[in-house]
Enzyme design. Sequence first.
Site, PDB file in Angstrom:
ATOM      1  N   ASP A 118      -8.407  -7.174   0.994  1.00 11.59           N
ATOM      2  CA  ASP A 118      -7.503  -7.381   2.126  1.00 11.59           C
ATOM      3  C   ASP A 118      -8.162  -6.800   3.358  1.00 11.59           C
ATOM      4  OD1 ASP A 118      -7.009  -4.508   1.188  1.00 11.59           O
ATOM      5  OD2 ASP A 118      -6.048  -4.576   3.154  1.00 11.59           O
ATOM      6  N   HIS A 127      -6.588 -20.017  12.169  1.00  2.11           N
ATOM      7  CA  HIS A 127      -7.953 -20.431  11.857  1.00  2.11           C
ATOM      8  C   HIS A 127      -8.704 -19.339  11.086  1.00  2.11           C
ATOM      9  CE1 HIS A 127     -12.038 -21.831  12.066  1.00  2.11           C
ATOM     10  NE2 HIS A 127     -12.348 -20.627  12.502  1.00  2.11           N
ATOM     11  N   ASP A 179       0.853  -1.174   0.000  1.00  4.08           N
ATOM     12  CA  ASP A 179       0.000   0.000   0.000  1.00  4.08           C
ATOM     13  C   ASP A 179       0.899   1.236   0.000  1.00  4.08           C
ATOM     14  OD1 ASP A 179      -2.195   1.568  -0.003  1.00  4.08           O
ATOM     15  OD2 ASP A 179      -2.878   1.045   2.005  1.00  4.08           O
ATOM     16  N   CYS A 206      -8.045 -26.356  14.097  1.00  2.00           N
ATOM     17  CA  CYS A 206      -9.209 -27.248  14.101  1.00  2.00           C
ATOM     18  C   CYS A 206      -8.816 -28.717  13.979  1.00  2.00           C
ATOM     19  CB  CYS A 206     -10.177 -26.846  12.990  1.00  2.00           C
ATOM     20  SG  CYS A 206     -10.899 -25.217  13.291  1.00  2.00           S
ATOM     21  N   CYS A 215     -13.624 -26.956   9.193  1.00  2.31           N
ATOM     22  CA  CYS A 215     -12.334 -26.312   8.902  1.00  2.31           C
ATOM     23  C   CYS A 215     -11.179 -27.305   9.019  1.00  2.31           C
ATOM     24  CB  CYS A 215     -12.131 -25.137   9.850  1.00  2.31           C
ATOM     25  SG  CYS A 215     -10.583 -24.245   9.579  1.00  2.31           S
ATOM     26  N   CYS A 267      -7.883 -26.261   9.298  1.00  2.00           N
ATOM     27  CA  CYS A 267      -6.687 -25.511   9.705  1.00  2.00           C
ATOM     28  C   CYS A 267      -5.948 -26.227  10.836  1.00  2.00           C
ATOM     29  CB  CYS A 267      -7.069 -24.095  10.119  1.00  2.00           C
ATOM     30  SG  CYS A 267      -7.609 -23.988  11.838  1.00  2.00           S
TER      31      CYS A 267
HETATM   32 ZN   LIG Z   1      -9.875 -23.853  11.752  1.00  2.00          ZN
END
Ligand SMILES: [Zn+2]
Length: 389
Positions: free
Chosen positions: A283, A352, A109, A326, A321, A323
Amino acid sequence: MHEPSHFLNPRLASGHGPGGAVWSVQATDGAARAGVLHTARGAIQTPVFMPVGTKGTVKALHPDEVHDVGGQILLGNSYHLHFRPGDELIRDLGGLHRFMSWNRPILTDSGGFQVFSLRDTIVKVDDEGVTFRSIYDGAAARFTPELAARIQTNLGSDIAMCLDHVPVPELARRELEDAVRRTTEWARGQRDATRADGQLRFGITQGGIDPELRRRSCEEIAELGFDGNAIGGLAIGEDRAATFETTDWAAELLPADKPRYFMGIGDPEGILEVIEAGIDMFDCVLPTRTARTGSALTNEGRLNLRNARFARDEAPLDASCDCPACARFSRAYIRHLINQNELLGLRLLSLHNLRFVIELTRGAREAIAAGGFATYKHERMERLTWAHS
Ligand SMILES: [Zn+2]
């Protein structure tokens, strides 16, 4: 990784696009688009959520972890890196990619948003630039389009943004008009400035939710022929319905054959709304900032892990999920970490939340390719909204 292959053309998925195009479309569904953005450091599947690494780091995360949850491109910030540690120092050490050991695409940016959102530090705005006091030591500083180009050249980012005048939402119309005019003049000044090898440069439109001014800004910026175009100055405190209504028609005014970037949106509902409007990139610090306050973005809505109801909850943050949080840890354990201010808790929630919005975006891309985006949006929104009620 994490990409369905049934609609990808491998020729488009790596290196430069056909005929040197910056962005190539693969599928459209209504105004929504799935495509590939070609940068010097590789191709990016769009729509794409871009994790924010303001000071050269996505807070609390190793760059490999960001990549492993599906991060394709990171954001860096000219304002902060210019003052600390200094863009010339980063240049001397081989550029931002090498400095932070992230060899994939980076978008920087221009610093315009920071200067104008720290409005108490502004000394003077004129047609050549903006004078302000640095938040680091209060020293006088001045940003011009030429400096914004130079900082981003020193950083060596793959996509550089124009310096823009970001007005506050409640500004009088005449001042908003000034900001639009100035943003175009600054963009014209920065367009022909030196840039890093292979660096793309994006223009930014302003005009708030004012139909005439936003339209004027879109037309003027599009006319300058940047590699991509951004919608700036929305989602900064104005009415949310007006944000999305404006995005709907403003996106259409930006060239269809170039990437469109909505600056600063990252909540699940907002992501689906801007994708529907034909936005390709977005973003926000929201997923990682929310994590650091102890909350998880899930299909059951936002969960505040400090809540006592999670004390004995053995379920993962979100059952769907995949991730690292999780895959192994319970809500009860993460709640314990958060309540004890353990760093692992913030890291797990950050991973996550990033994974959640990246996966939501990837699902949207797949739905666009299959011609089912409206259904996808409806179903995801219903789950999210139901959870809020
Ligand atoms: Zn997760």
